[in-house]
Design a protein around this motif. Structure first.
Motif, PDB file in Angstrom:
ATOM      1  N   MET A 100      22.434  54.602 -34.584  1.00 51.65           N
ATOM      2  CA  MET A 100      23.196  54.491 -33.369  1.00 51.65           C
ATOM      3  C   MET A 100      22.787  53.207 -32.642  1.00 51.65           C
ATOM      4  O   MET A 100      21.616  52.913 -32.491  1.00 51.65           O
ATOM      5  CB  MET A 100      22.887  55.702 -32.486  1.00 51.65           C
ATOM      6  N   SER A 101      23.745  52.435 -32.249  1.00 54.52           N
ATOM      7  CA  SER A 101      23.426  51.186 -31.556  1.00 54.52           C
ATOM      8  C   SER A 101      23.494  51.394 -30.050  1.00 54.52           C
ATOM      9  O   SER A 101      24.174  52.287 -29.554  1.00 54.52           O
ATOM     10  CB  SER A 101      24.387  50.081 -31.986  1.00 54.52           C
ATOM     11  N   VAL A 102      22.766  50.552 -29.340  1.00 54.68           N
ATOM     12  CA  VAL A 102      22.733  50.604 -27.880  1.00 54.68           C
ATOM     13  C   VAL A 102      23.031  49.215 -27.337  1.00 54.68           C
ATOM     14  O   VAL A 102      22.968  48.228 -28.064  1.00 54.68           O
ATOM     15  CB  VAL A 102      21.357  51.081 -27.358  1.00 54.68           C
ATOM     16  N   GLN A 103      23.324  49.163 -26.067  1.00 56.88           N
ATOM     17  CA  GLN A 103      23.570  47.881 -25.423  1.00 56.88           C
ATOM     18  C   GLN A 103      22.321  47.445 -24.680  1.00 56.88           C
ATOM     19  O   GLN A 103      21.611  48.262 -24.099  1.00 56.88           O
ATOM     20  CB  GLN A 103      24.734  47.991 -24.447  1.00 56.88           C
ATOM     21  N   ILE A 104      22.061  46.137 -24.709  1.00 59.11           N
ATOM     22  CA  ILE A 104      20.937  45.548 -23.988  1.00 59.11           C
ATOM     23  C   ILE A 104      21.510  44.448 -23.100  1.00 59.11           C
ATOM     24  O   ILE A 104      22.291  43.621 -23.557  1.00 59.11           O
ATOM     25  CB  ILE A 104      19.903  44.941 -24.955  1.00 59.11           C
ATOM     26  N   THR A 105      21.080  44.443 -21.847  1.00 59.56           N
ATOM     27  CA  THR A 105      21.497  43.400 -20.919  1.00 59.56           C
ATOM     28  C   THR A 105      20.261  42.617 -20.502  1.00 59.56           C
ATOM     29  O   THR A 105      19.242  43.208 -20.160  1.00 59.56           O
ATOM     30  CB  THR A 105      22.154  44.016 -19.661  1.00 59.56           C
ATOM     31  N   ILE A 106      20.356  41.301 -20.551  1.00 57.68           N
ATOM     32  CA  ILE A 106      19.250  40.454 -20.118  1.00 57.68           C
ATOM     33  C   ILE A 106      19.745  39.619 -18.947  1.00 57.68           C
ATOM     34  O   ILE A 106      20.654  38.808 -19.095  1.00 57.68           O
ATOM     35  CB  ILE A 106      18.765  39.550 -21.268  1.00 57.68           C
ATOM     36  N   ARG A 107      19.141  39.814 -17.814  1.00 57.84           N
ATOM     37  CA  ARG A 107      19.530  39.076 -16.620  1.00 57.84           C
ATOM     38  C   ARG A 107      18.577  37.901 -16.402  1.00 57.84           C
ATOM     39  O   ARG A 107      17.459  37.895 -16.872  1.00 57.84           O
ATOM     40  CB  ARG A 107      19.481  39.985 -15.401  1.00 57.84           C
ATOM     41  N   GLY A 108      19.039  36.930 -15.666  1.00 54.88           N
ATOM     42  CA  GLY A 108      18.180  35.827 -15.260  1.00 54.88           C
ATOM     43  C   GLY A 108      17.960  34.761 -16.326  1.00 54.88           C
ATOM     44  O   GLY A 108      16.995  34.011 -16.251  1.00 54.88           O
ATOM     45  N   VAL A 109      18.832  34.686 -17.321  1.00 51.14           N
ATOM     46  CA  VAL A 109      18.731  33.652 -18.348  1.00 51.14           C
ATOM     47  C   VAL A 109      19.375  32.385 -17.802  1.00 51.14           C
ATOM     48  O   VAL A 109      20.489  32.427 -17.281  1.00 51.14           O
ATOM     49  CB  VAL A 109      19.438  34.107 -19.652  1.00 51.14           C
ATOM     50  N   SER A 110      18.681  31.284 -17.911  1.00 48.24           N
ATOM     51  CA  SER A 110      19.223  30.032 -17.377  1.00 48.24           C
ATOM     52  C   SER A 110      20.442  29.585 -18.190  1.00 48.24           C
ATOM     53  O   SER A 110      20.608  29.961 -19.350  1.00 48.24           O
ATOM     54  CB  SER A 110      18.158  28.929 -17.396  1.00 48.24           C
ATOM     55  N   GLU A 111      21.274  28.771 -17.572  1.00 42.38           N
ATOM     56  CA  GLU A 111      22.449  28.241 -18.254  1.00 42.38           C
ATOM     57  C   GLU A 111      22.044  27.386 -19.454  1.00 42.38           C
ATOM     58  O   GLU A 111      22.714  27.410 -20.484  1.00 42.38           O
ATOM     59  CB  GLU A 111      23.304  27.414 -17.292  1.00 42.38           C
ATOM     60  N   GLU A 112      20.945  26.655 -19.318  1.00 37.42           N
ATOM     61  CA  GLU A 112      20.482  25.801 -20.418  1.00 37.42           C
ATOM     62  C   GLU A 112      20.126  26.638 -21.645  1.00 37.42           C
ATOM     63  O   GLU A 112      20.471  26.282 -22.775  1.00 37.42           O
ATOM     64  CB  GLU A 112      19.270  24.961 -19.988  1.00 37.42           C
ATOM     65  N   VAL A 113      19.432  27.750 -21.417  1.00 37.51           N
ATOM     66  CA  VAL A 113      19.061  28.630 -22.528  1.00 37.51           C
ATOM     67  C   VAL A 113      20.315  29.245 -23.139  1.00 37.51           C
ATOM     68  O   VAL A 113      20.478  29.266 -24.365  1.00 37.51           O
ATOM     69  CB  VAL A 113      18.072  29.725 -22.060  1.00 37.51           C
ATOM     70  N   ARG A 114      21.203  29.737 -22.309  1.00 41.81           N
ATOM     71  CA  ARG A 114      22.450  30.316 -22.806  1.00 41.81           C
ATOM     72  C   ARG A 114      23.235  29.310 -23.635  1.00 41.81           C
ATOM     73  O   ARG A 114      23.721  29.625 -24.727  1.00 41.81           O
ATOM     74  CB  ARG A 114      23.322  30.804 -21.645  1.00 41.81           C
ATOM     75  N   ASP A 115      23.322  28.084 -23.127  1.00 38.69           N
ATOM     76  CA  ASP A 115      24.076  27.055 -23.840  1.00 38.69           C
ATOM     77  C   ASP A 115      23.437  26.724 -25.185  1.00 38.69           C
ATOM     78  O   ASP A 115      24.125  26.539 -26.185  1.00 38.69           O
ATOM     79  CB  ASP A 115      24.196  25.785 -22.984  1.00 38.69           C
TER      80      ASP A 115
END
Length: 78
Positions: free
Chosen positions: A1-16
């Motif tokens: 069974m899979s679950v959802q994970i949310t990570i807040r506070g990631v910088s735009e540079e890291v996301r990019d």
């Protein structure tokens, strides 16, 4: 069974940068991150690895002394 994970506070540079890495593999960011998380948990942590080494050492009947190591090292130097 899979679950959802949310990570807040990631910088735009890291996301990019994550988006670029995912694209370079032809993956969505979700596919890329799922693979990276799977790879991360497949490797033991340093503490887990060290505990494993200590357990194997404790269970092993072989004992190598510092003196025997130094003698073996110096054997061809004479």
């Amino acid at each position: 069974m899979s679950v959802q994970i949310t990570i807040r506070g990631v910088s735009e540079e890291v996301r990019d940068q994550l988006r670029v890495r995912a694209a370079s593999r032809g993956q969505s960011m979700q596919q890329y991150l799922r693979g990276e998380l799977t790879r991360l948990v497949a490797k033991p942590t340093v503490h887990e690895w060290l505990a494993n080494v200590r357990t194997r050492k404790r269970l092993s009947k072989n004992r190598v002394t510092t003196e025997s190591i130094l003698q073996a090292r110096d054997a061809d130097r004479k």
